[in-house]
Scaffold this motif. Structure first.
Motif, mmCIF file in Angstrom:
data_model
loop_
_atom_site.group_PDB
_atom_site.id
_atom_site.type_symbol
_atom_site.label_atom_id
_atom_site.label_comp_id
_atom_site.label_asym_id
_atom_site.label_seq_id
_atom_site.Cartn_x
_atom_site.Cartn_y
_atom_site.Cartn_z
ATOM 1 N N ARG A 25 -3.903 7.028 1.935
ATOM 2 C CA ARG A 25 -4.261 5.586 1.053
ATOM 3 C C ARG A 25 -4.886 4.320 1.767
ATOM 4 N N LYS A 52 2.357 2.483 -3.279
ATOM 5 C CA LYS A 52 1.589 2.940 -4.237
ATOM 6 C C LYS A 52 1.432 4.800 -4.305
ATOM 7 N N GLU A 56 0.838 -1.098 -0.041
ATOM 8 C CA GLU A 56 -0.045 -0.035 0.060
ATOM 9 C C GLU A 56 0.920 1.045 -0.027
#
Length: 432
Positions: free
Chosen positions: A273, A118, A115
């Motif tokens: 995120r 990204k 995660e």
């Protein structure tokens, strides 16, 4: 006719793993007269020996269901399983709290790295080591020196720095033998959410390899309320010379403003995120103050109870206050520094060799020391009559003898106070 206004009923707040030291801090938070803190499971049940997550959840629910009163909040400040239990119990009882999926995206080190990657570049090379392979090898792109660690552990348990193939093989053997203690119950919790294929394939009892990070260690603390992210503090984490073991955490950070600003920017980006909301968090970094570069080490889906007294000494209220207000669905509001000291540290007094403990400082000795040196709190970790290697939740390289909280007006004064304390604390050991 009595027209006196009725006093508002106190809020019932259940604390998973409530311990004596943190209960004292909780009872000092602003507004504590409005709260009743109730223990929900002990630290021993949560962290010692085999972690029976299903039984722990059932026991916690039995306590809550039998309670004769309102359940207004459920909170916790410990790592797994407490962190995931808070999320699951808040959902079950309809209380404000962070989602289990967001917690797991922080807790599962591999999922968290996926995660993070990204939205930021400030991560090391990483990959999974196949523990089922007869002869496991480092993942592609991760070179020596590297760190091997379970995708879920706590207190740096089973985390090893490896510099060559021989050290790699030795670390893999130890991780294989111990990864299931936390990994197997963690797998059960992972089964409650929809996992990405790459995370489902490795599960909760896997081994992560990461390129070694360098620089100065630091951390941010923050919270999210109704989608609004606030990073309210930065701290330094300082190791013993030539060792990966923490010597102390200190607040506020003494790093340059540009470095602190960059840590805060990265913190906001990754928490957005992950979809983290309505809870506190802390994020650890490696920093290069000369260039301002930072690299994210790991995300904790909770604030650090280790920092509670530090915030209290400097800001006038601990970070526990934020946890409580968020759990009640309240906006924590703005924090201002109103404490009695300008800097505070949590020091880890360690021994780097095993030994049988024959003496620890007495309560009277500690009380005398606190009277002589203001702004000091001492918690003895080692126990008389056992070997240091029998202490639970130790890292792979040292043994904690005591935790010392030391506050002062300058960093120099804080170090001097710590040295005075260490010289006065009498620990004795039998070798061999």
């Amino acid at each position: 006719m009595n027209t006196a206004p009725r006093s508002p009923e106190k809020k019932n707040i259940f604390v998973i793993g409530l311990d004596e030291g943190n209960e004292e801090v909780l009872r000092r938070v602003p507004g504590a007269e409005r709260y009743l803190f109730h223990p929900l499971l002990s630290i021993e049940e949560l962290q010692h020996g085999e972690i029976r997550i299903v039984e722990l959840m059932e026991k916690a629910q039995a306590v809550l269901d039998a309670f004769d009163g309102s359940i207004d909040a459920i909170v916790g400040y410990w790592d797994f399983p407490a962190s995931t239990m808070v999320a699951m119990l808040c959902e079950k009882y309809g209380l404000p709290g962070v989602s289990l999926e967001a917690v797991l995206k922080c807790e599962h080190k591999y999922w968290s790295r996926l995660e993070q990657s990204k939205v930021i570049d400030e991560v090391p090379a990483f990959g999974i080591v196949d523990l089922d392979d007869e002869s496991p090898r480092p993942p592609e792109g991760v070179g020596y020196p590297m760190w091997l660690k379970p995708v879920k552990s706590f207190s740096s348990e089973l985390a090893f720095r490896v510099a060559d193939e021989a050290e790699f093989d030795k670390a893999v053997v130890e991780i294989r033998e111990g990864v299931g203690r936390v990994g197997d119950p963690f797998d059960l919790v992972l089964g409650k959410v929809r996992l990405p294929t790459e995370v489902a394939d490795v599960g909760g009892a896997a081994c992560l390899a990461e390129s070694e990070l360098s620089g100065v260690q630091a951390a941010t603390e923050g919270y999210v309320h109704n989608g609004r992210i606030t990073v309210y503090g930065a701290l330094d984490s300082i190791n013993y010379d030539g060792s990966p073991c923490f010597e102390r955490h200190q607040y506020p950070s003494q790093l340059p403003d540009d470095t602190i600003r960059r840590m805060k920017e990265v913190s906001v980006r990754v928490m957005e995120r992950i979809g983290f909301d309505n809870a506190t968090f802390s994020i650890e970094f490696f920093c290069h103050p000369e260039s301002g570069q930072v690299c994210l080490l790991e995300i904790n889906p909770r604030h650090s109870q280790s920092h509670a007294e530090l915030f209290e000494y400097v800001d006038g209220s601990s970070n526990h206050q934020l946890m409580v207000r968020l759990a009640l669905g309240e906006d924590p509001g703005e924090r201002r520094r109103g404490g009695d000291y300008r800097i505070a540290g949590k020091w880890y007094f360690r021994r780097f060799e095993d030994g049988f403990v024959t003496r620890v400082p007495t309560r009277a000795e500690i009380a005398t020391l606190r009277e002589e040196i203001p702004g000091v709190k001492i918690e003895v970790v080692a126990k008389e009559g056992i070997r240091l290697s029998e202490l639970p939740e130790q890292d792979s390289y040292s043994y904690e003898l005591a935790h010392l909280y030391v506050a002062a007006q300058t960093e120099r004064e804080m170090k001097a106070k710590y040295r005075r304390c260490v010289e006065a604390l009498r620990f004795e050991f039998e070798e061999g």
